[in-house]
Design a protein around this motif. Structure first.
Motif, PDB file in Angstrom:
ATOM      1  N   LEU A 112       0.838  -1.193   0.000  1.00  0.00           N
ATOM      2  CA  LEU A 112       0.000   0.000   0.000  1.00  0.00           C
ATOM      3  C   LEU A 112       0.870   1.238   0.000  1.00  0.00           C
ATOM      4  O   LEU A 112       1.986   1.228   0.511  1.00  0.00           O
ATOM      5  CB  LEU A 112      -0.887   0.039   1.253  1.00  0.00           C
ATOM      6  N   ASN A 113       0.349   2.320  -0.553  1.00  0.00           N
ATOM      7  CA  ASN A 113       0.931   3.629  -0.292  1.00  0.00           C
ATOM      8  C   ASN A 113       0.738   3.930   1.192  1.00  0.00           C
ATOM      9  O   ASN A 113      -0.255   3.498   1.795  1.00  0.00           O
ATOM     10  CB  ASN A 113       0.235   4.673  -1.165  1.00  0.00           C
ATOM     11  N   ASP A 114       1.657   4.658   1.821  1.00  0.00           N
ATOM     12  CA  ASP A 114       1.565   4.882   3.266  1.00  0.00           C
ATOM     13  C   ASP A 114       0.295   5.623   3.664  1.00  0.00           C
ATOM     14  O   ASP A 114      -0.273   5.373   4.735  1.00  0.00           O
ATOM     15  CB  ASP A 114       2.799   5.604   3.791  1.00  0.00           C
ATOM     16  N   LEU A 115      -0.185   6.521   2.810  1.00  0.00           N
ATOM     17  CA  LEU A 115      -1.426   7.226   3.148  1.00  0.00           C
ATOM     18  C   LEU A 115      -2.639   6.311   3.021  1.00  0.00           C
ATOM     19  O   LEU A 115      -3.626   6.478   3.745  1.00  0.00           O
ATOM     20  CB  LEU A 115      -1.592   8.474   2.278  1.00  0.00           C
ATOM     21  N   GLY A 153       7.853  13.673   3.509  1.00  0.00           N
ATOM     22  CA  GLY A 153       7.216  14.163   2.290  1.00  0.00           C
ATOM     23  C   GLY A 153       5.812  14.646   2.589  1.00  0.00           C
ATOM     24  O   GLY A 153       5.439  14.854   3.749  1.00  0.00           O
ATOM     25  N   PHE A 154       5.017  14.803   1.538  1.00  0.00           N
ATOM     26  CA  PHE A 154       3.620  15.245   1.677  1.00  0.00           C
ATOM     27  C   PHE A 154       2.774  14.430   0.716  1.00  0.00           C
ATOM     28  O   PHE A 154       3.160  14.178  -0.427  1.00  0.00           O
ATOM     29  CB  PHE A 154       3.493  16.733   1.340  1.00  0.00           C
ATOM     30  N   ASN A 155       1.597  14.030   1.187  1.00  0.00           N
ATOM     31  CA  ASN A 155       0.661  13.320   0.308  1.00  0.00           C
ATOM     32  C   ASN A 155      -0.715  13.336   0.949  1.00  0.00           C
ATOM     33  O   ASN A 155      -0.878  13.785   2.104  1.00  0.00           O
ATOM     34  CB  ASN A 155       1.116  11.883   0.059  1.00  0.00           C
ATOM     35  N   ALA A 156      -1.708  12.857   0.218  1.00  0.00           N
ATOM     36  CA  ALA A 156      -3.070  12.791   0.732  1.00  0.00           C
ATOM     37  C   ALA A 156      -3.786  11.610   0.098  1.00  0.00           C
ATOM     38  O   ALA A 156      -3.409  11.152  -0.989  1.00  0.00           O
ATOM     39  CB  ALA A 156      -3.829  14.089   0.432  1.00  0.00           C
ATOM     40  N   ALA A 157      -4.817  11.107   0.776  1.00  0.00           N
ATOM     41  CA  ALA A 157      -5.607  10.001   0.257  1.00  0.00           C
ATOM     42  C   ALA A 157      -7.041  10.119   0.759  1.00  0.00           C
ATOM     43  O   ALA A 157      -7.260  10.250   1.963  1.00  0.00           O
ATOM     44  CB  ALA A 157      -5.013   8.657   0.680  1.00  0.00           C
ATOM     45  N   PRO A 158      -8.017  10.063  -0.150  1.00  0.00           N
ATOM     46  CA  PRO A 158      -9.419  10.041   0.273  1.00  0.00           C
ATOM     47  C   PRO A 158      -9.821   8.648   0.740  1.00  0.00           C
ATOM     48  O   PRO A 158      -9.274   7.642   0.267  1.00  0.00           O
ATOM     49  CB  PRO A 158     -10.173  10.436  -1.004  1.00  0.00           C
ATOM     50  N   ALA A 169      -8.160   5.574  -1.901  1.00  0.00           N
ATOM     51  CA  ALA A 169      -7.565   5.814  -3.219  1.00  0.00           C
ATOM     52  C   ALA A 169      -6.191   6.454  -3.079  1.00  0.00           C
ATOM     53  O   ALA A 169      -6.025   7.424  -2.331  1.00  0.00           O
ATOM     54  CB  ALA A 169      -8.482   6.711  -4.050  1.00  0.00           C
ATOM     55  N   PRO A 170      -5.184   5.952  -3.802  1.00  0.00           N
ATOM     56  CA  PRO A 170      -3.844   6.543  -3.717  1.00  0.00           C
ATOM     57  C   PRO A 170      -3.756   7.835  -4.518  1.00  0.00           C
ATOM     58  O   PRO A 170      -4.590   8.115  -5.385  1.00  0.00           O
ATOM     59  CB  PRO A 170      -2.955   5.461  -4.345  1.00  0.00           C
TER      60      PRO A 170
END
Length: 333
Positions: A112-115, A153-158, A169-170
């Motif tokens: 999985l992506n971490d988010l 880093g920076f990221n987001a996931a709904p 969702a990645p």
């Protein structure tokens, strides 16, 4: 918590537990899980710089846990995942399901992506680890949620819930353009662009990003200086350096703006959850430094932004829980 020192005295039942891992830009956390439940005494942390790749980390962990034989494995990685292969964004590692299965000797594996992992953890975390920042109206049990990661880093996931289960969702939201709300934002964007070729959100909203904001303010004042993110936060806390306070204020304002933008895209009536080491470090300052004002600064949609409650998740092992939850739902563990 153990940190990777070898201990061959423990014994685990074969083909009973899952192994879960959270691979960040700096450290990798690994644990065993029984269904959705982490086994706290098995959590270990490894410095990525000490290992050439993730497979070596996992093999070390299996050995440190007495050669444990696991039935499933899931890892959360700070980078994009496609067709069972992950490439780290801030680390020169790659991992695929074949390698993961070999390293863990597990019959079933997932990446999985971490988010995504953080999203799967929502609803399974102790409320004492959730710090409320902004309140909002009650929402339905299946209301969409949004996880925003601020760390190396920076990221987001709904996060979407339905009768069919949970979908997280990645994305790679850290690489969208910085917002420019005023002249200072524009100059900061140009400063980042000159240094890195593109003014990405992650180049400001991350640990190294905070350092960059500090440097930018020094350039603005014709007094260039550098500080580490930890030093900036320390001086912000004790008030010994006004530039550190200003850097934290700029960071907070941009974080609020970006979080608001992402919220309008995803409509997370079930809540916005900030995660990651930098998010946790900023949690005490968000209210003081204008997060709410920047989050709601959306013109005629300013009042609409009150629909989205915001909280900071302060559980350092939330991604591990999310991996365990994902495996349990996928394989009925």
């Amino acid at each position: 918590m153990r940190t990777g020192a070898k201990d061959m005295t423990m014994s685990h039942p074969s083909n009973t537990y899952s192994v879960v891992a959270d691979i960040g830009g700096t450290n990798t956390r690994v644990a065993l899980a029984e269904g959705e439940r982490l086994l706290p005494t098995t959590i270990r942390r490894y410095r990525n710089a000490d290992f050439p790749d993730l497979e070596t980390v996992i093999e070390r962990y299996v050995a440190d846990e007495g050669g444990v034989d696991t039935k499933a494995a899931c890892v959360a990685v700070a980078g994009p995942v496609r067709d069972g292969k992950a490439t780290m964004t801030n680390l020169d590692w790659t991992i695929d399901t074949v390698t993961l299965a070999r390293a863990t000797r597990s019959e079933s594996v997932a990446i999985l992506n971490d988010l995504q992992a953080q999203g799967h953890a929502l609803g399974r975390l102790d409320t004492k680890h959730i710090r409320k920042i902004l309140s909002g109206p009650e929402a339905g049990v299946n209301a969409a949620k949004l996880v925003i990661g601020v760390g190396t880093g920076f990221n987001a996931a709904p996060v979407y819930d339905s009768v069919a289960g949970r979908l997280v969702a990645p994305s790679e939201s850290g690489h969208i353009n910085l917002p420019t709300r005023n002249e200072q934002d524009l100059r900061l964007s140009e400063y980042v662009s000159r240094a890195h070729g593109f003014p990405a959100v992650e180049e400001v909203l991350s640990g190294r990003g905070l350092e960059r904001v500090y440097e930018f303010l020094g350039q603005e004042a014709n007094d260039p200086r550098k500080e580490t993110a930890a030093a900036i936060m320390g001086k912000c806390a004790d008030g010994t350096d006004q530039r550190s306070v200003e850097a934290a204020q700029v960071f907070t304002r941009i974080l609020g703006s970006v979080a608001g933008n992402l919220s309008l895209i995803q409509l997370p009536f079930g809540g916005v959850y900030l995660v990651g080491g930098v998010a946790r470090a900023f949690a005490p300052y968000l209210s003081r430094f204008g997060f709410a004002e920047a989050f709601r600064d959306k013109g005629r949609f300013a009042d609409f932004m009150d629909n989205f409650p915001v909280a900071v998740i302060e559980d350092d092992y939330a991604a591990l829980t999310g991996c365990a939850v994902h495996l349990a739902a996928r394989h009925h563990l």
